[in-house]
Each structure stands twice: as structure tokens, then as C-alpha cells.
Design a protein around this motif. Structure first.
Motif, PDB file in Angstrom:
ATOM      1  N   GLU A  11       6.703   8.582   7.621  1.00  0.00           N
ATOM      2  CA  GLU A  11       6.793   9.981   6.817  1.00  0.00           C
ATOM      3  C   GLU A  11       5.125   9.862   6.179  1.00  0.00           C
ATOM      4  OE1 GLU A  11       9.826  10.654   4.272  1.00  0.00           O
ATOM      5  OE2 GLU A  11      11.353  10.653   5.732  1.00  0.00           O
ATOM      6  N   LEU A  12       4.436   8.630   6.108  1.00  0.00           N
ATOM      7  CA  LEU A  12       3.325   8.467   5.333  1.00  0.00           C
ATOM      8  C   LEU A  12       2.007   8.449   6.033  1.00  0.00           C
ATOM      9  CD1 LEU A  12       4.675   5.942   2.614  1.00  0.00           C
ATOM     10  CD2 LEU A  12       4.575   8.322   2.561  1.00  0.00           C
ATOM     11  N   SER A  13       2.240   8.578   7.316  1.00  0.00           N
ATOM     12  CA  SER A  13       1.060   8.465   8.509  1.00  0.00           C
ATOM     13  C   SER A  13       0.036   9.235   7.970  1.00  0.00           C
ATOM     14  CB  SER A  13       1.636   8.814   9.785  1.00  0.00           C
ATOM     15  OG  SER A  13       0.720   8.888  10.733  1.00  0.00           O
ATOM     16  N   GLY A  14      -1.207   8.719   7.942  1.00  0.00           N
ATOM     17  CA  GLY A  14      -2.387   9.433   7.527  1.00  0.00           C
ATOM     18  C   GLY A  14      -2.925   9.302   6.187  1.00  0.00           C
ATOM     19  N   ILE A  15      -2.085   8.805   5.235  1.00  0.00           N
ATOM     20  CA  ILE A  15      -2.251   8.622   3.725  1.00  0.00           C
ATOM     21  C   ILE A  15      -3.335   7.600   3.650  1.00  0.00           C
ATOM     22  CG2 ILE A  15       0.067   9.220   3.250  1.00  0.00           C
ATOM     23  CD1 ILE A  15       0.367   6.420   2.282  1.00  0.00           C
ATOM     24  N   THR A  16      -4.243   7.884   2.509  1.00  0.00           N
ATOM     25  CA  THR A  16      -5.341   6.930   2.102  1.00  0.00           C
ATOM     26  C   THR A  16      -5.037   6.004   1.035  1.00  0.00           C
ATOM     27  OG1 THR A  16      -6.245   8.663   0.605  1.00  0.00           O
ATOM     28  CG2 THR A  16      -7.142   8.723   2.980  1.00  0.00           C
ATOM     29  N   ARG A  17      -3.634   6.434   0.443  1.00  0.00           N
ATOM     30  CA  ARG A  17      -3.313   5.600  -0.842  1.00  0.00           C
ATOM     31  C   ARG A  17      -1.998   5.321  -0.762  1.00  0.00           C
ATOM     32  NH1 ARG A  17      -4.905   4.973  -6.979  1.00  0.00           N
ATOM     33  NH2 ARG A  17      -3.100   3.898  -7.649  1.00  0.00           N
ATOM     34  N   LEU A  18      -1.500   4.195  -0.912  1.00  0.00           N
ATOM     35  CA  LEU A  18      -0.018   3.880  -0.870  1.00  0.00           C
ATOM     36  C   LEU A  18       0.488   3.052  -2.246  1.00  0.00           C
ATOM     37  CD1 LEU A  18       2.555   3.539   0.819  1.00  0.00           C
ATOM     38  CD2 LEU A  18       1.773   1.375   1.697  1.00  0.00           C
ATOM     39  N   ASP A  19       1.316   3.507  -2.798  1.00  0.00           N
ATOM     40  CA  ASP A  19       2.008   2.929  -3.935  1.00  0.00           C
ATOM     41  C   ASP A  19       3.248   2.657  -3.903  1.00  0.00           C
ATOM     42  OD1 ASP A  19      -0.241   3.754  -6.188  1.00  0.00           O
ATOM     43  OD2 ASP A  19       0.020   5.260  -4.994  1.00  0.00           O
ATOM     44  N   LEU A  20       3.479   1.458  -3.758  1.00  0.00           N
ATOM     45  CA  LEU A  20       5.056   0.828  -3.532  1.00  0.00           C
ATOM     46  C   LEU A  20       5.174  -0.305  -4.578  1.00  0.00           C
ATOM     47  CD1 LEU A  20       5.380  -0.227   0.118  1.00  0.00           C
ATOM     48  CD2 LEU A  20       6.576   1.567  -0.652  1.00  0.00           C
ATOM     49  N   SER A  21       6.605   0.063  -5.522  1.00  0.00           N
ATOM     50  CA  SER A  21       6.659  -0.597  -6.398  1.00  0.00           C
ATOM     51  C   SER A  21       8.495  -0.601  -6.358  1.00  0.00           C
ATOM     52  CB  SER A  21       6.295  -0.462  -7.770  1.00  0.00           C
ATOM     53  OG  SER A  21       6.833  -1.339  -8.608  1.00  0.00           O
ATOM     54  N   CYS A  22       9.104  -1.679  -5.486  1.00  0.00           N
ATOM     55  CA  CYS A  22      10.456  -1.396  -5.281  1.00  0.00           C
ATOM     56  C   CYS A  22      11.062  -2.753  -5.042  1.00  0.00           C
ATOM     57  CB  CYS A  22      10.679  -0.596  -4.168  1.00  0.00           C
ATOM     58  SG  CYS A  22       9.654  -1.133  -2.544  1.00  0.00           S
ATOM     59  N   GLY A  23      10.612  -3.807  -5.981  1.00  0.00           N
ATOM     60  CA  GLY A  23      11.032  -5.255  -5.827  1.00  0.00           C
ATOM     61  C   GLY A  23      10.635  -5.961  -4.536  1.00  0.00           C
ATOM     62  N   LEU A  24       9.654  -5.594  -3.973  1.00  0.00           N
ATOM     63  CA  LEU A  24       9.357  -6.572  -2.607  1.00  0.00           C
ATOM     64  C   LEU A  24       9.261  -7.886  -2.803  1.00  0.00           C
ATOM     65  CD1 LEU A  24       6.378  -3.932  -1.577  1.00  0.00           C
ATOM     66  CD2 LEU A  24       8.896  -3.940  -0.412  1.00  0.00           C
ATOM     67  N   THR A  25       9.580  -8.505  -2.039  1.00  0.00           N
ATOM     68  CA  THR A  25       9.557 -10.136  -1.949  1.00  0.00           C
ATOM     69  C   THR A  25       8.630 -10.392  -0.816  1.00  0.00           C
ATOM     70  OG1 THR A  25      11.464 -10.398  -0.601  1.00  0.00           O
ATOM     71  CG2 THR A  25      11.597 -10.599  -3.278  1.00  0.00           C
ATOM     72  N   GLU A  26       8.412  -9.447   0.229  1.00  0.00           N
ATOM     73  CA  GLU A  26       7.623  -9.537   1.316  1.00  0.00           C
ATOM     74  C   GLU A  26       7.031  -8.466   1.404  1.00  0.00           C
ATOM     75  OE1 GLU A  26       9.663 -10.689   4.796  1.00  0.00           O
ATOM     76  OE2 GLU A  26      10.516 -12.658   4.033  1.00  0.00           O
ATOM     77  N   PHE A  27       5.707  -8.798   2.181  1.00  0.00           N
ATOM     78  CA  PHE A  27       4.578  -7.556   2.486  1.00  0.00           C
ATOM     79  C   PHE A  27       5.231  -6.948   3.657  1.00  0.00           C
ATOM     80  CE2 PHE A  27       1.050  -5.988   4.678  1.00  0.00           C
ATOM     81  CZ  PHE A  27       0.111  -5.343   3.740  1.00  0.00           C
ATOM     82  N   PRO A  28       5.508  -5.526   3.614  1.00  0.00           N
ATOM     83  CA  PRO A  28       5.908  -4.920   4.631  1.00  0.00           C
ATOM     84  C   PRO A  28       5.186  -4.545   5.881  1.00  0.00           C
ATOM     85  CG  PRO A  28       6.457  -3.816   2.443  1.00  0.00           C
ATOM     86  CD  PRO A  28       5.285  -4.663   2.257  1.00  0.00           C
ATOM     87  N   ASN A  29       5.474  -5.049   7.085  1.00  0.00           N
ATOM     88  CA  ASN A  29       4.674  -5.081   8.077  1.00  0.00           C
ATOM     89  C   ASN A  29       4.385  -3.568   8.377  1.00  0.00           C
ATOM     90  OD1 ASN A  29       3.927  -7.743   8.906  1.00  0.00           O
ATOM     91  ND2 ASN A  29       6.031  -8.025   9.792  1.00  0.00           N
ATOM     92  N   GLU A  30       4.988  -2.652   8.076  1.00  0.00           N
ATOM     93  CA  GLU A  30       4.903  -1.312   8.287  1.00  0.00           C
ATOM     94  C   GLU A  30       3.548  -0.628   7.815  1.00  0.00           C
ATOM     95  OE1 GLU A  30       9.278  -1.996   8.767  1.00  0.00           O
ATOM     96  OE2 GLU A  30       7.760  -2.375   7.328  1.00  0.00           O
ATOM     97  N   ILE A  31       2.936  -1.351   7.021  1.00  0.00           N
ATOM     98  CA  ILE A  31       1.840  -0.805   6.165  1.00  0.00           C
ATOM     99  C   ILE A  31       0.658  -1.066   7.260  1.00  0.00           C
ATOM    100  CG2 ILE A  31      -0.148  -1.541   4.421  1.00  0.00           C
ATOM    101  CD1 ILE A  31       2.279  -2.404   2.667  1.00  0.00           C
TER     102      ILE A  31
END
Length: 437
Positions: A11-31
Motif C-alpha cells: 500500500e505504500l508504493s511510491g512514497i518518499t518518506r517511511l516512518d515505522l515504529s512497531c517494535g522491529l527487531t529486524e530490518f523489513p526487506n519489503e522496504i
């Protein structure tokens, strides 16, 4: 704030800024699916301790925030990101900063509140470095190579373990905003001024609405029930305990008190005592609501420079009153052995008449009151900040300023901003020139 579910669903295709704060322990490859457009990536407030070695696949990435995570080392993969100009890793557990981790186009680096003892030689080999924030670490020295950081304008090294300021630091041609409080090298605050400040019991204060909140504390409108039975509307600032990008909030409080009285400074009524949580705070003059900020905070793009509204304009009279007031306030602070460290339009309040107040002492530092080379140099850094401010205000005066006066003010601006630090005028001379105009 975005969600991991949105990212994974495409759903975030084409965005220029991504803000993720959700307890991540690993970098999401989908980025990596956003590589064609992503310019700003904010992963602050997670539990990350590493980044992928191929982060450089994000070829358009300009800004990366990873504050409040669990990194112990600044990731070396950052150095391969050729478009990356701003890096923020505040409040991690960083001990090691490899030279390879510094991107070639690094302009703005934030490593506040970590455990760093040494910085790499490569830091001085980043030609566009403009803003460097290192408060709250364990530094005992700065790399000698930083003498080549000729574009460095803002440096925060408060609350480290520095025993001296290197001589070369105070000759950097662009250095303008320096904070070094809370190091062994710093002259102590005026104990007489601190002890002479009245104590105001918490029970005598009734807090009303919150007026604002910054990195160092929360300001609220309050009513002070004085001992003589009268009631006075005041502002109460309760300080936070955490380290800010400028340094310790308690150093800010001491600087506010030591600054003393001046018509262009916000008056301190007293220190708070008896707070139930033992929180430190000040009771201050309540500013009339007709006052507003001269400028807005710097942006990601402007880096070390304030942002002004496009339609912001000043009359010649207002511009001169602001310049005179701020120069006078800075001269007063220097006589007390204080450098403000953050002399900016966004820290100045003014009304339509040009009455102005210099606030926010979060980056203030103490220096000796004697006249020597180091003291003069520290003060002349602040003169450059005034020159920058004067230029910004002059650029927004459309009429009412004669050619002769404008040329004189532009000449003053150039003298204040010249590369030779000790060649700049003192604030006493600046004030005299402005008065004669």
C-alpha cells in the motif's frame, strides 16, 4: 506513522518518506521495494541492532533516523549510501563509530546520548559536514582532522569528558553555534547568582494550560500565590531529566538564572522547591500573547538555517529594533561569562513593534569572564550567529530603509560573518554601530 501491514500489502508504493515504529527487531526487506522513490527512512523507536549490508540498494535515500534503538556500533553499510546526507542515531548504545560508516556526502550527523569515546579520522574528511551533534557521550578529544571541516556551522559536544577545547576548533571559519556545557573544561556557573535566586514552593503554584513543550521541558501558564497574598500570572518550566541534543536541561536552568536581568531576556522569578517528584523547574515572566517566534526551526533541507514564512516581512524600524535588542542581550550574556550557543530566529520572540526576547538557553555554556584569546574567540562565534540573523532579517525588509543604512547594515553583516574569527567585531562594537544608525 506507517504500519508493517501497509508495507507488506504494497500500500505504500511510491512514497518518499517511511516512518515505522512497531517494535522491529529486524530490518523489513519489503522496504527495498520502495527503492525507486524512498528518500527519508525513519526507524526510530524500535529494537534494531543492525542494518542490512546492502542498504545502498536504497539509491535515493537521503535521510535515515534510527534513534532509540539498540545499536552498539554505527553500521558500516551507511558509508556505501552515496545519496545519504543526514544520519540520526540518538539514544542508542553506540560505542564504536567506524570511519567506513560515514557517507561521503554526510551533512548532518546526530549521535547524541550514546557511549562514544573516540571518533574516526574520517569525520574530518567529509567536506560538506555542516551539523554535528555529539552531546551526552564519553569523548575526551575530537579528531585532529576536524580542523578541515570548513563548512561546519553547528557543533554540540556538551556533557562529554573534554578537558579542553582544541585551539583549531575556535578558528573554524563557519562555526557558529557551539554548545560545550557539562565538560570538565567548562567554567562553573555563578554560585552566587544561583543561591540568590528566590525559592518558590510548589504549593504556591497553580498550573493552568500548557503553553509549549521542547526537548528540555514543559512550559505551562500558572498562577503564583505570593507570600503577601497577591496572585501573579507566570510561566512555569519543569525540566526533563533526559539528555537533549544540546546537553543537560539542568545546565540550561543554571544559565537562565546566571544570565540575570536584561530587557531582552525573559525574567526569572525564582526556582521551584518542594516538587512532589523532586522535579527541577523555574518560575518565569509570562510573555504577552502578542509575541510570536521570529522564525521557524531549521528543516531537513535547510539543515542549520532557520525557515521563514514566505510572506514574512519587516519594517525598517522593526528590523533595527530586533537587531539592537538581540545584540544588547548577547553583549550582556558575554559579560556574565555565558555564550548562548543557539542564537537563532526561532529562539527569539517579538511583537509587531519589534520588542524582542531571546530565549531557550538549552545550548548555553559558561566561559571565563577575563579577556583572553579563547574567550574572545568563543564570543566571536556568537557574533557570526548574529550576522546570519541580521542577514535573514535584512532580506525581509522591503521598504523604509535608506540605501545608505542598508549598505551599512550589510557591511556589518559581512564583518560579523567573515572567516577570520578574531577579526569579527565584539558585541559592544556591534551595538554601537546599530545605535548610530
Amino acid at each position: 506513522m506507517h504500519t508493517l501491514a501497509q508495507l507488506r500489502a504494497g500500500e505504500l508504493s511510491g512514497i518518499t518518506r517511511l516512518d515505522l515504529s512497531c517494535g522491529l527487531t529486524e530490518f523489513p526487506n519489503e522496504i527495498f521495494q520502495l527503492a525507486d522513490t524512498l528518500e527519508v527512512l525513519n526507524l526510530s523507536g524500535n529494537a534494531l541492532n543492525n542494518l542490512p549490508d546492502d542498504l545502498h540498494r536504497l539509491t535515493r535515500l537521503r535521510v535515515l533516523f534510527c534513534s532509540d534503538n539498540q545499536f552498539s556500533e554505527l553500521p558500516a553499510c551507511l558509508g556505501q549510501c552515496t545519496a545519504l546526507t543526514m544520519v540520526g542515531f540518538k539514544a542508542n548504545r553506540i560505542v564504536t563509530v567506524p570511519g567506513a560508516a560515514l557517507p561521503p556526502q554526510l551533512r548532518w550527523l546526530i549521535l547524541t546520548d550514546n557511549r562514544i569515546e573516540n571518533l574516526p579520522r574520517e569525520l574530518g574528511e567529509r567536506p560538506v559536514l555542516q551539523k554535528l551533534m555529539l552531546a551526552g557521550n564519553r569523548l575526551r578529544s575530537l579528531p585532529e582532522s576536524m580542523r578541515d571541516c570548513h563548512r561546519l556551522e553547528l557543533l554540540r559536544i556538551a556533557a562529554n569528558q573534554l578537558n579542553e577545547l582544541p585551539q583549531w576548533l575556535l578558528t573554524l571559519p563557519s562555526l557558529t553555534w557551539l554548545a560545550y556545557a557539562g565538560n570538565p573544561l567548562e567554567t562553573e556557573a555563578d554560585a552566587v547568582a544561583l543561591e540568590a535566586t528566590p525559592l518558590i514552593d510548589w504549593s504556591a503554584l497553580r498550573l493552568e494550560q500548557q503553553l509549549g513543550e521542547g526537548a528540555s521541558g514543559v512550559i505551562s501558564r500558572a498562577v503564583w500565590q505570593r507570600d503577601d497574598g497577591s496572585a501573579q500570572a507566570v510561566a512555569v518550566k519543569l525540566y526533563k531529566g533526559e539528555m537533549t541534543s544540546d546537553g543537560s536541561p539542568l545546565h540550561e536552568m543554571n544559565a537562565c538564572i546566571t544570565a540575570g536581568l536584561h530587557p531582552n531576556l525573559i525574567r526569572v522569578e525564582g526556582r521551584i522547591s518542594g516538587h512532589p517528584d523532586e522535579q527541577q523547574g523555574l518560575v518565569m515572566q509570562l510573555i504577552d500573547p502578542s509575541f510570536g517566534n521570529l522564525a521557524g526551526l531549521p528543516s531537513l533541507d535547510s539543515c542549520s538555517r532557520d525557515v521563514y514564512a514566505e510572506d514574512r516581512r519587516f519594517s525598517a524600524e522593526v528590523a533595527l529594533r530586533v537587531a539592537q535588542g538581540i545584540a544588547s542581550a548577547a553583549e550582556h550574556l558575554h559579560r556574565q561569562g555565558i555564550t548562548h550557543g543557539d542564537l537563532y530566529g526561532h529562539n527569539i520572540l517579538l511583537n509587531d513593534r519589534g520588542d524582542c526576547l531571546l530565549g531557550d538557553f538549552g545550548a548555553a555554556s559558561f566561559h571565563a569572564t577575563r579577556d583572553d584569546v579563547q574567550t574572545r574567540a568563543l564570543q566571536r562565534l556568537e557574533v557570526r550567529a548574529f550576522g546570519v540573523l541580521l542577514g535573514e532579517v535584512l532580506a525581509r525588509v522591503d521598504s523604509g530603509l535608506s540605501t545608505e543604512r542598508r549598505l551599512a547594515l550589510e557591511a556589518l553583516e559581512q564583518r560579523c560573518c567573515q572567516a577570520d574569527v578574531l577579526g569579527r567585531p565584539a558585541f559592544s562594537e556591534v551595538s554601537e554601530i546599530l545605535q548610530n544608525l
